[in-house]
Design an enzyme around this catalytic site. Sequence first.
Site, PDB file in Angstrom:
ATOM      1  N   ASP A 234      36.252  30.759  39.426  1.00  0.00           N
ATOM      2  CA  ASP A 234      37.873  30.678  38.785  1.00  0.00           C
ATOM      3  C   ASP A 234      37.597  31.880  37.889  1.00  0.00           C
ATOM      4  OD1 ASP A 234      40.482  30.557  37.811  1.00  0.00           O
ATOM      5  OD2 ASP A 234      39.902  28.480  37.365  1.00  0.00           O
TER       6      ASP A 234
HETATM    7  C1  BGC Z   1      43.605  29.839  37.092  1.00  0.00           C
HETATM    8  C2  BGC Z   1      43.446  29.634  38.767  1.00  0.00           C
HETATM    9  C3  BGC Z   1      43.733  30.487  39.748  1.00  0.00           C
HETATM   10  C4  BGC Z   1      43.500  32.449  39.423  1.00  0.00           C
HETATM   11  C5  BGC Z   1      43.635  33.769  39.295  1.00  0.00           C
HETATM   12  C6  BGC Z   1      42.871  31.014  36.849  1.00  0.00           C
HETATM   13  O1  BGC Z   1      43.149  31.377  35.510  1.00  0.00           O
HETATM   14  O2  BGC Z   1      42.825  28.648  36.701  1.00  0.00           O
HETATM   15  O3  BGC Z   1      43.713  28.384  39.020  1.00  0.00           O
HETATM   16  O4  BGC Z   1      43.843  30.809  40.476  1.00  0.00           O
HETATM   17  O5  BGC Z   1      43.210  31.868  37.674  1.00  0.00           O
HETATM   18  O6  BGC Z   1      44.839  33.449  38.821  1.00  0.00           O
END
Ligand code: BGC
Length: 806
Positions: free
Chosen positions: A229
Amino acid sequence: MKHQDILSKMTLEEKAAFLSGKGEWETRDFERLGIPSIFCSDGPHGIRKQAGAGDHLGLNASFPATCFPTAATIANSWDTALGEELGKTLGEEAMAEGVNVLLGPGLNIKRSPLCGRNFEYFSEDPYLAGKMAASYVRGIQSKGVYACPKHFAVNSQELRRMAMNAVVDERTLREIYLTGFEIAVKEGGAKTIMSAYNEVNGTYANENKHLLKEILRDEWGFNGIVITDWGASNDHALGVAAGSNLEMPNPGLDSARELIEAVGSGKISMDDVDARVDELLDAVMTLHANAKNRKEQFDHNAHHAVARKASAESTILLKNEDGILPLKRGAKVAVIGDFAFVPRYQGAGSSLVNPTRVETISEMIKGYDLQVVGMSRGYARNGKEDAATRKEALDLAQRADIVLFFFGLNEDSESEGMDRTHMRIPQNQIELLQELGQANPNLVGIISAGSAIEMPWHHYFKALLHCYLNGQAGAGAALDILTGRVNPSGKLSETIPRRLEDTPVYRYYPSRERTSEYREGPYVGYRYYDTAQIPVLYPFGFGLSYTTFEYSELTASEAGISFTIKNTGTRDGAEVAQVYVALPDGKVFRPAKELKGFAKVFLKAGESQKVVIPFDDKTFRYYNVKTNRWEVEGGTYSIMVGASSADIRLTAQVKKAGTTETLPYEKEQLPAYYTGKIENVGDKEFEALLGRPIPDGKWSGLLTKNDAMCQMYYAKSGLARFAYNRLTAMKKKADESGTPDLNTLFIYNMPFRAMAKMTNGAVSMEMVEGIVNIVNGHFFKGIGTVIGGFFRNSKKNKAYENGLRK
Ligand code: BGC
């Protein structure tokens, strides 16, 4: 290795650099080696490809894309064919936008209705969540784009989401929190997976060998890539050793250097690096080839129509007294509620889509045969009192035969980065609906909310339609149902409890300590309400139709069941039949019933159909923590077929032989788990379930690089406490303004280390250590490290960059 030819030409520096992102969304390309870059984008219910500055919070503009209903909504369709169709549509848009990896679907379990991101997740049930996720994955990947189920795993809390240790017993982990991912991987064939921010039992998800290697790769046979993530990497080397391929988004070259050092010191092996590079190469080369002759356009109208169909199929009719719905032709209605003018159709955060267009009730209603006596916003979106608008609404209500009231959770009620603190809708809406109820007994409520809400006011309504967050075409879909053009067929994919205090994790969620203890074990959602016999307002699996269905002729064998459903009403419609399994006299504790199958059946009025649901490897299994395997307990199982978890229509018995004599538990040690009364599990019993001591989650002593910014409350340094107070004040101000400030929320919950992971090389881990020293009251030592670290980092970055360019 599959790509030995390329691998053998790569230097260690190139390999190390390849394993982390080059910007907010892209992987590194290497011209010398013919390795292209691939592009990742959110999101689960629409493509969020950013044109200009990239961010992962949905702040900067992205290209227009179809905004489909969110996962929480689509799960209510219980229709995997629809999920696949949506996946295909999403895949097509991703391809058109030049997106290679679509960062979704999200399938974390709705452990509590309070989780701010529940609108992005499918269900409180892993089987339903997994089946829906697998269908998205199949659809998306059929278009040459990889899907990325997220967030693996046990990421059910937004508060300090990046600095949280989920403490959960192995059986609950497997049965509740991993089963959905297992289905998405095995049945969906997911080619990428996103590792979660949090720790699972003391080890970050991204470096958790048990999760990534033993379970994901070895047991489930996953052969794709694991992507962190955004900012979830803690120790990149440990991640790579555990089976994680790509650190995102942009740690600069600090993480690459960390890898090189780790190989040098023997912390990780060259084989690990090569294996991860080879897997990533495979993804990059395949995705690049898939996109060679891509179509750069998609059909906006056709995709809008898919969004509308999806929304209609996912809307749930919760209540319908006196047959008030569908509305009769020419019915004299008043349209009341701000949501009728400015719909609440998606959530906030990284999943935010810039829609190609948005339908509103106030516009769309013109296309229906209704006599609209007037429309009023009724209440102010920001929760403030507005006497004039309220009066306008009440006057209208008196002049109409039926009042259509559009209401629900405001934008600031649920969002990525925060959890709700209660389950109520804004007070000004409640007050208005009470008055409307008195002004006109024919009140029809149309709810927009991404998660379960308390509905102590539901008796004011003759009919209630729950639309969840229904995407850009939601208004037309809702009107289609209100007027009977479409017969509702959605069923709840989560329980609507009577009140927050009734929820199983009321005392445990969200954890305020370093650890989040999953003391409720497997008793999540209906598993708890059913077992502990807690009455609920609307049960899991519930939803009405304008027609009626009759169930009959259940036969069961060891292979599966068959039964007949007949549409006994006068309208065509669809029924979601659900299969629950129980072992009433089992020796191993288990919920009163568990969903193990379902089918959505479309039937013309009067038509009947035989439905066959085969059993699968999940029907009878439980995870035995003594044998460390999935086992089947021998006994006579009840197979229940129902229209909801509380409306069982047919029951049969199936005998199963057991697979082991070894029992995992001593019953006397686990009284709460054997009764399902898990609201207040004591330390001793939770330890017995865990099979180990409960880790100490209290904060004490000094802060570390892994503590979240909001923990600066404990900081020794006055400066840090001042920063904490500023941050808290900013958060409070934003909370009061009615629009969550996602940047502040992110920083609030972000650990110090993330500064080095998300600043494109500007901050190194060494500098982070310096900052943490300052926070802990060692100002001079800390500032020395920060300044020295800055120069050392810039020099090393330059040297590395120059090396790569050769
Ligand atoms: C979120 C993810 C997301 C990523 C990219 C993170 O803060 O938890 O779900 O895909 O950001 O935007």
